[in-house]
Design an enzyme around this catalytic site. Structure first.
Site, PDB file in Angstrom:
ATOM      1  CB  SER A   8      -0.861  -0.014   1.273  1.00 46.72           C
ATOM      2  OG  SER A   8      -1.442   1.243   1.489  1.00 46.72           O
ATOM      3  CE1 TYR A  50      -4.200  -2.925   5.308  1.00 44.41           C
ATOM      4  CE2 TYR A  50      -3.733  -0.563   5.272  1.00 44.41           C
ATOM      5  CZ  TYR A  50      -3.952  -1.752   4.603  1.00 44.41           C
ATOM      6  OH  TYR A  50      -3.905  -1.771   3.233  1.00 44.41           O
ATOM      7  CE  LYS A  85      -1.636  -4.856   3.187  1.00 48.38           C
ATOM      8  NZ  LYS A  85      -1.840  -6.167   2.558  1.00 48.38           N
TER       9      LYS A  85
HETATM   10  N1  UFG Z   1     -13.029  11.179   2.966  1.00 48.51           N
HETATM   11  C1  UFG Z   1     -13.994  12.101   3.299  1.00 48.51           C
HETATM   12  N2  UFG Z   1     -15.193  11.648   3.763  1.00 48.51           N
HETATM   13  C2  UFG Z   1     -15.466  10.322   3.914  1.00 48.51           C
HETATM   14  C3  UFG Z   1     -14.469   9.382   3.552  1.00 48.51           C
HETATM   15  C4  UFG Z   1     -13.255   9.840   3.085  1.00 48.51           C
HETATM   16  O1  UFG Z   1     -13.780  13.314   3.204  1.00 48.51           O
HETATM   17  O2  UFG Z   1     -16.554   9.986   4.353  1.00 48.51           O
HETATM   18  C5  UFG Z   1     -11.743  11.653   2.438  1.00 48.51           C
HETATM   19  C6  UFG Z   1     -10.570  11.291   3.319  1.00 48.51           C
HETATM   20  O3  UFG Z   1     -10.382  12.258   4.326  1.00 48.51           O
HETATM   21  C7  UFG Z   1      -9.436  11.258   2.317  1.00 48.51           C
HETATM   22  C8  UFG Z   1     -10.119  10.820   1.014  1.00 48.51           C
HETATM   23  O4  UFG Z   1     -11.501  11.027   1.220  1.00 48.51           O
HETATM   24  O5  UFG Z   1      -8.953  12.556   2.113  1.00 48.51           O
HETATM   25  C9  UFG Z   1      -9.873   9.363   0.700  1.00 48.51           C
HETATM   26  O6  UFG Z   1     -10.193   8.590   1.839  1.00 48.51           O
HETATM   27  P1  UFG Z   1     -10.269   7.017   1.792  1.00 48.51           P
HETATM   28  O7  UFG Z   1     -10.613   6.529   3.164  1.00 48.51           O
HETATM   29  O8  UFG Z   1     -11.119   6.577   0.657  1.00 48.51           O
HETATM   30  O9  UFG Z   1      -8.787   6.616   1.385  1.00 48.51           O
HETATM   31  P2  UFG Z   1      -7.438   6.830   2.215  1.00 48.51           P
HETATM   32  O10 UFG Z   1      -6.506   7.492   1.241  1.00 48.51           O
HETATM   33  O11 UFG Z   1      -7.605   7.440   3.516  1.00 48.51           O
HETATM   34  O12 UFG Z   1      -7.111   5.309   2.508  1.00 48.51           O
HETATM   35  C10 UFG Z   1      -6.211   4.630   1.787  1.00 48.51           C
HETATM   36  C11 UFG Z   1      -6.555   3.125   1.761  1.00 48.51           C
HETATM   37  C12 UFG Z   1      -6.206   2.471   3.070  1.00 48.51           C
HETATM   38  C13 UFG Z   1      -4.855   2.908   3.545  1.00 48.51           C
HETATM   39  C14 UFG Z   1      -4.824   4.390   3.688  1.00 48.51           C
HETATM   40  C15 UFG Z   1      -3.545   4.891   4.264  1.00 48.51           C
HETATM   41  O13 UFG Z   1      -7.909   2.913   1.472  1.00 48.51           O
HETATM   42  O14 UFG Z   1      -6.200   1.079   2.871  1.00 48.51           O
HETATM   43  O15 UFG Z   1      -4.996   4.938   2.388  1.00 48.51           O
HETATM   44  O16 UFG Z   1      -3.591   6.240   4.526  1.00 48.51           O
HETATM   45  F1  UFG Z   1      -4.520   2.375   4.732  1.00 48.51           F
END
Ligand code: UFG
Length: 338
Positions: A124, A149, A153
């Protein structure tokens, strides 16, 4: 036969479809902890072939040994792992037992084979944390993990690095995913989050489907062009195809190093607001959202430098953000019976 662990999950199921489309025979091993047996039918509907399936938790070392006794496995794509960041903070032991224990059991079996077989590992972009420069290349420093988590990785990659040094002929590719979204164009398979989705795109589509009154944007005061976080959203079918290319790269003995790492993203960053706009464009409907507080642990911006995967693997993404979001919306409508 290619062993795909976690092959009924989101990325795993799409990869099984891509593998079978390229003529590979597949054995899925999955413990159904975050998937359902129905996905097998979806895979068959998407590509016309039903893969072999065995229900097993890979922490069962005797069970893992049994897989290798009953089948001639010629390569492994290892997806099976627990992946909820928040849950991992509450249940670190379960996360280490599952994610590391499964990996060790597979490696222990590979070690007993006459000749080691190619191994593709799901890693990841979380290993880069808040990267100092963008886009993020594979040479970027690994930062201390922000969750158990994320640490599974990092530790998983370290275990593989040590193992290739000790096991003559063992070839491994770790694929560092950015943000996979979307669904297969047949809409026979897609993402099936259990409970309230933590990820942006499933939350958008479930909100639009009426399951939640509104989406909360986690902060709009970041140092980015519109104040919201920037991520690299990659269509899951592009991501799936990369796994096939990576596996074939090793099977064809093209790897120069025993252990190689590739970033898998589009190379383009999109903000949370841009993803919402994409959804509104492809669905023709407005999304209700509000601005909320920042979410703990979110990095400001992350998008991939994909040049290594483009040049070495000859792989690049073919699908746009709008196509990915549109397929996610088609899938949501299908599972809600619309
Ligand atoms: N977000 C919102 N509202 C929501 C959900 C997400 O504003 O309800 C924003 C988050 O703050 C972030 C973006 O949307 O800025 C993407 O969020 P995600 O949760 O979809 O994805 P992430 O980049 O946070 O997560 C990813 C992977 C995980 C990993 C993580 C590490 O999905 O498996 O990156 O930071 F662990």
């Amino acid at each position: 036969m290619i062993l795909v662990t976690g092959g009924l999950g989101f990325i795993g199921s799409h990869t099984v479809v891509s593998l079978q489309e390229k003529g590979h025979e597949v054995l899925i091993v999955d413990d159904l902890s975050n998937s359902t047996i129905e996905v097998l039918k979806g895979i068959e509907a998407a590509c016309g072939t039903r893969p072999k399936f065995q229900e097993l938790n890979l922490q069962n070392s005797l069970g893992v040994a049994g897989i290798f006794k009953s089948h001639k496995i010629t390569g492994i794509i290892h997806f099976a792992a627990a992946k909820a960041v928040g849950e991992s903070v509450k249940k670190p032991i379960a996360y280490y037992q599952n994610n590391i224990g499964s990996l060790l059991n597979l490696l222990a079996e590979i070690q007993t084979l006459d000749k080691p077989i190619p191994f593709i590992f799901s890693s990841s972009c979380t290993v880069y944390g808040e990267a100092k420069t963008l886009p993020i290349s594979e040479r970027a420093a690994i930062q201390p993990a922000m969750s158990p988590y994320g640490n599974t990785k990092q530790v998983g990659e370290e275990i593989l690095v040590d193992t290739v040094k000790a096991l003559e002929g063992f070839k491994v590719i770790s694929l560092r995913y950015f943000n996979p979204i979307g669904a297969h164009p047949s809409i026979a398979i897609g993402e099936l989050p259990i409970g309230k989705p933590q990820n942006l795109v499933p939350f958008i589509t479930q909100t639009a489907a009426g399951l939640y009154p509104k989406l909360t944007i986690f902060g709009n005061d970041y140092p980015t062009p519109d104040g919201t976080n920037v991520r690299d959203y990659i269509h899951v079918v592009d991501l799936a195809e990369a796994h096939v290319v990576a596996l074939e790269h090793v099977l064809a003995c093209k790897s120069t190093d025993a252990y190689e790492v590739f970033n898998l993203g589009t190379g383009k960053g999109s903000s949370v607001l841009e993803v919402i706009k994409s959804f509104e464009r492809v669905s023709g409907q407005k999304l209700i959202y509000k601005i909320g507080k920042r979410r703990a642990g979110d990095v400001i911006a992350a998008y991939a430098d994909t040049s290594k995967a483009n040049e070495v693997l000859g792989w690049k993404t073919k699908r746009s953000l709008d196509e990915a979001v549109s397929s996610a919306w088609d899938w949501e409508k299908k599972i809600r019976g619309r």
